[in-house]
Every structure is written in C-alpha cells, then in structure tokens.
Design a protein around this motif. Structure first.
Motif, PDB file in Angstrom:
ATOM      1  N   LYS A 120       0.830  -1.209   0.000  1.00 44.26           N
ATOM      2  CA  LYS A 120       0.000   0.000   0.000  1.00 44.26           C
ATOM      3  C   LYS A 120       0.865   1.260   0.000  1.00 44.26           C
ATOM      4  CE  LYS A 120      -2.006   1.188   3.805  1.00 44.26           C
ATOM      5  NZ  LYS A 120      -2.826   1.270   5.013  1.00 44.26           N
ATOM      6  N   THR A 121       1.925   1.250   0.790  1.00 41.61           N
ATOM      7  CA  THR A 121       2.834   2.395   0.858  1.00 41.61           C
ATOM      8  C   THR A 121       3.569   2.598  -0.462  1.00 41.61           C
ATOM      9  OG1 THR A 121       3.118   1.992   3.221  1.00 41.61           O
ATOM     10  CG2 THR A 121       4.741   3.402   2.169  1.00 41.61           C
ATOM     11  N   GLY A 124       1.083   3.928  -3.029  1.00 44.78           N
ATOM     12  CA  GLY A 124       0.809   5.332  -2.727  1.00 44.78           C
ATOM     13  C   GLY A 124       1.963   6.228  -3.142  1.00 44.78           C
TER      14      GLY A 124
END
Length: 137
Positions: A120-121, A124
């Motif tokens: 997810k990081t 993003g």
C-alpha cells in the motif's frame, strides 16, 4: 486526534503558499524567509510559555538537541529554497514538487528509521510520484 492536526497542517501549508506568493512580491526571497522565520519563532515560543512547556528544556538530551538543531537547519534550507522557488516560478508547479517530500520522507523513513514499507505504501508513493510529474508537466 492526530488526523485533525494533520488536516490543519495541510490547510495551513496551503495558505502558506498562497500568502507567501502574494507577500514576496518585490522582496528578496531570503529577506522574506527571515521575516517568516521570526514570526514562527515568536509563535512557537509563545505557545511554549503559554502551555508551561519551557520546564522540559532541562530534560532534553544532547542527542535530541543535536537532531533538533539538524532538523532546524534542514527546515531553514527548505524554506530558503521554497521561497526562492515561488518567487521565480509558479506556485502551482513549485508546490507539487515541494510536496514530493512525502515520497522522499517515506524512502528515508524506510532506510534510516526501519519503518515498514508495505504494498500500500509503495503504491501510494508511486501514485504521488506520478501525480507530481503530471502536475509539473
């Protein structure tokens, strides 16, 4: 509660860019940064004394002082670069590049603070990077 402060930070950062661009017109960017810094200094110390936090100064370790000083130097250099950039360039292009610091911070936090970098990081960070390039092109 941290989310409210983070939102406040984003709103005030946005206002900073607009107000600075208007205020810096016809003024040397270094002088403008110095004026801004004095205001921040007075505000910060005013809050420290208003909340009675000055008593904690004696408890700050040498290591903490060193890293706070280094952080202050980085902040000052960032502000000097930022003010010069908005003086000679469009705010709508400078700000996205400045906010690319989010991605740089994520990478540095992974490398030096050993924070977790999950999918997810990474996604993003890639989206922020792509968005930055779309905004400045």
């Amino acid at each position: 509660m941290w989310v409210l402060f983070a939102i406040g930070s984003a709103v005030f950062a946005a206002l900073t860019s607009i107000l600075a661009k208007i205020g810096i017109e016809g003024i040397n960017s270094n002088l403008a940064t110095a004026i801004r810094t004095v205001v921040v200094l007075l505000l910060a110390w005013g809050i420290v004394f208003a909340t009675g936090s000055q008593a904690g100064i004696a408890n700050i370790s040498g290591r903490s002082f060193l890293f706070l000083i280094l952080s202050g130097l980085a902040t000052g250099l960032s502000w000097m670069c930022y003010y010069h950039a908005i003086q000679i360039g469009p705010v709508s292009k400078v700000v996205p590049i400045d906010k690319f610091s989010v991605v740089i911070t994520m990478v540095l936090a992974f490398l030096f603070l050993h924070e977790k970098m999950d999918l997810k990081t990474v996604i993003g960070g890639l989206l922020i990077t792509a968005g930055t390039f779309v905004m400045i092109l």
